[in-house]
Design an enzyme around this catalytic site. Structure first.
Site, PDB file in Angstrom:
ATOM      1  CE1 TYR A  49      -9.086  -2.776  -6.553  1.00  0.00           C
ATOM      2  CE2 TYR A  49      -9.040  -1.594  -8.574  1.00  0.00           C
ATOM      3  CZ  TYR A  49      -8.569  -2.504  -7.457  1.00  0.00           C
ATOM      4  OH  TYR A  49      -7.223  -2.617  -7.724  1.00  0.00           O
ATOM      5  CE  LYS A 100      -6.328 -10.940   7.578  1.00  0.00           C
ATOM      6  NZ  LYS A 100      -5.244 -11.853   7.703  1.00  0.00           N
ATOM      7  CG  ASP A 128      -2.663 -13.754   6.042  1.00  0.00           C
ATOM      8  OD1 ASP A 128      -3.581 -14.492   5.556  1.00  0.00           O
ATOM      9  OD2 ASP A 128      -2.438 -13.611   7.192  1.00  0.00           O
ATOM     10  CG  ASP A 137       0.603  -6.901 -10.195  1.00  0.00           C
ATOM     11  OD1 ASP A 137      -0.313  -6.991 -11.051  1.00  0.00           O
ATOM     12  OD2 ASP A 137       0.985  -5.906 -10.132  1.00  0.00           O
TER      13      ASP A 137
HETATM   14  C1  IPM Z   1      -5.194  -3.982 -12.786  1.00  0.00           C
HETATM   15  C2  IPM Z   1      -4.664  -2.561 -12.555  1.00  0.00           C
HETATM   16  C3  IPM Z   1      -6.065  -1.752 -12.407  1.00  0.00           C
HETATM   17  C4  IPM Z   1      -6.582  -2.208 -11.158  1.00  0.00           C
HETATM   18  C5  IPM Z   1      -5.662  -0.198 -12.215  1.00  0.00           C
HETATM   19  C6  IPM Z   1      -4.951   0.463 -13.347  1.00  0.00           C
HETATM   20  C7  IPM Z   1      -6.686   0.595 -11.905  1.00  0.00           C
HETATM   21  O1  IPM Z   1      -3.843  -2.718 -11.503  1.00  0.00           O
HETATM   22  O2  IPM Z   1      -5.957  -4.237 -13.914  1.00  0.00           O
HETATM   23  O3  IPM Z   1      -4.892  -4.959 -12.420  1.00  0.00           O
HETATM   24  O4  IPM Z   1      -6.168  -2.047 -10.013  1.00  0.00           O
HETATM   25  O5  IPM Z   1      -7.822  -3.029 -11.172  1.00  0.00           O
HETATM   26 MG    MG Z   2      -3.340  -4.780 -10.964  1.00  0.00          MG
END
Ligand code: IPM
Ligand code: MG
Length: 360
Positions: free
Chosen positions: A146, A195, A227, A255
């Site tokens: 990031y 990984k 993975d 997620d």
């Molecule tokens: C999260 C979101 C953010 C991330 C995006 C919106 C940049 O997906 O907080 O998980 O990837 O960190």
């Molecule tokens: Mg996210």
């Protein structure tokens, strides 16, 4: 007690879920005799619309002067929103990454817990769910892909895009320490995800985490490849207590973990620095498709506010009160659309907020 809270409603469903979280916080103030002073900050698309940039110096200053930040969500629908015609560094998400970096919020905690009341919404089979699960993902938030150098070049008609994944031992150590400290207060079990069979940054990650583990002999450490972890989360989620991982893997795995709790609309998160200061936001996005329709589930944001009470204000009792109220409203059968199941009572964003606030 008096605390200053910087509030970022943000974009999409952000303003409506923040409104409900504030309702709940106001009720806490009344019941426990606290004063919360709110100061609103524009971030993301909302900031672009006013200032042309997703994050201003002014916003950073306001956030830094508060005791904690409570955030809704950032971003829009990239296929239609004009925000995404801007260069990448001026888009809404850049504002979010910018504020994380500016406030040094390197530790992102994302708990994923299966409410017995929401078992019906969990996409896994009963035998996989077993006794349920209760895990927390500790995601490194200010390093890795990031924040590494990135560029897109064209040479001899060939376009190349480069993103850089780098971690130093200090960055790894501080997030590992957080994970082990948290594990100590839970089931004392850390699974570090990397990984290491491919990436140098993961091999360094592994060796630093091993070192830190030496300082926590009471906590069990296991290493797991990312993975395999993605698979294990849907094969046997009950095996996880604390998942420690780097930024990108944590984004993806959180997620996945949220989905098996029944809905991403249920998951809070806390992003902390070395002090008690933190930014609290739901793990989900801005859901522009349902914005302004009173459909969004405000629970993840209300739970994020509860995390703020606990981690930034040391208000454990108040935090538990909020969590208990949510559990009670779910047990009473009230559901927003995302967690609706047969025989339950459908409610909108506002009604869900009212019910929880009344329960406190
Ligand atoms: C999260 C979101 C953010 C991330 C995006 C919106 C940049 O997906 O907080 O998980 O990837 O960190
Ligand atoms: Mg996210």
């Amino acid at each position: 007690m008096e605390h200053k809270i910087a509030v970022i409603p943000g974009d999409g469903i952000g303003p409506e879920i923040i409104r409900e979280a504030r309702k709940v916080l106001d009720k806490i103030c009344k019941k426990y005799n606290h004063t919360f002073i709110y100061e609103e900050i524009l971030l993301g698309g909302a900031s672009i619309d006013v200032y042309g940039v997703p994050l201003t110096e002014e916003a950073i200053k306001k956030a830094k002067s508060a005791n904690a930040v409570l955030m809704g969500s950032i971003g829009g629908d990239a296929s239609v929103s004009p925000w995404y015609k801007l260069e990448p560094s001026k888009r809404p998400e850049a504002g979010l990454l910018g504020i994380r970096k500016e406030l040094n919020l390197f530790a992102n905690l994302r708990p994923a817990y299966l409410y017995q009341e929401l078992k019906e919404s969990c996409p896994l089979r009963d035998e996989v769910i077993g006794e349920g699960f209760d895990m927390i993902i500790v995601r490194e938030l200010t390093g890795g892909l990031y924040f590494g150098k990135r560029e897109t070049l064209e040479e001899n008609g060939i376009k190349t895009a480069i993103d850089t994944l780098s971690y130093n031992d200090k960055e790894i150590r501080r997030i590992a320490v957080k994970a082990f400290e948290i594990a100590r207060k839970r089931k004392k079990n850390v699974i570090s995800v990397d990984k290491a069979n491919v990436l140098d940054s993961s091999r360094l990650w592994r060796s630093v985490v091993d070192e830190v583990a030496g300082e926590y002999p009471d906590v069990t450490l296991t290493h797991m490849l990312v993975d395999n972890c993605a698979m294990q989360l849907v094969r046997d989620p009950g095996q996880f207590d604390v998942i420690l991982t780097e930024n990108m893997f944590g984004d993806i795995l959180s997620d996945e973990a949220s989905m098996i709790t029944g809905s991403i609309g249920m998951l809070p998160s806390a992003s902390l620095n070395e002090t008690k200061f933190g930014l609290y936001e739901p793990s989900h996005g801005s859901a522009p498709n349902i914005a302004g329709q009173n459909k969004a589930n405000p629970i993840a944001t209300i739970l994020s506010a509860a995390m703020m009470l606990r981690y930034s204000f040391d208000m454990d009792e108040e935090a538990e009160d909020v969590e208990r109220a949510i559990q009670k409203i779910l047990a009473d059968g009230y559901r927003t659309e995302d967690i609706m199941s047969e025989g339950c009572v459908p409610v909108g964003t506002e009604e869900m907020g009212n019910l929880i606030a009344q329960e406190i």
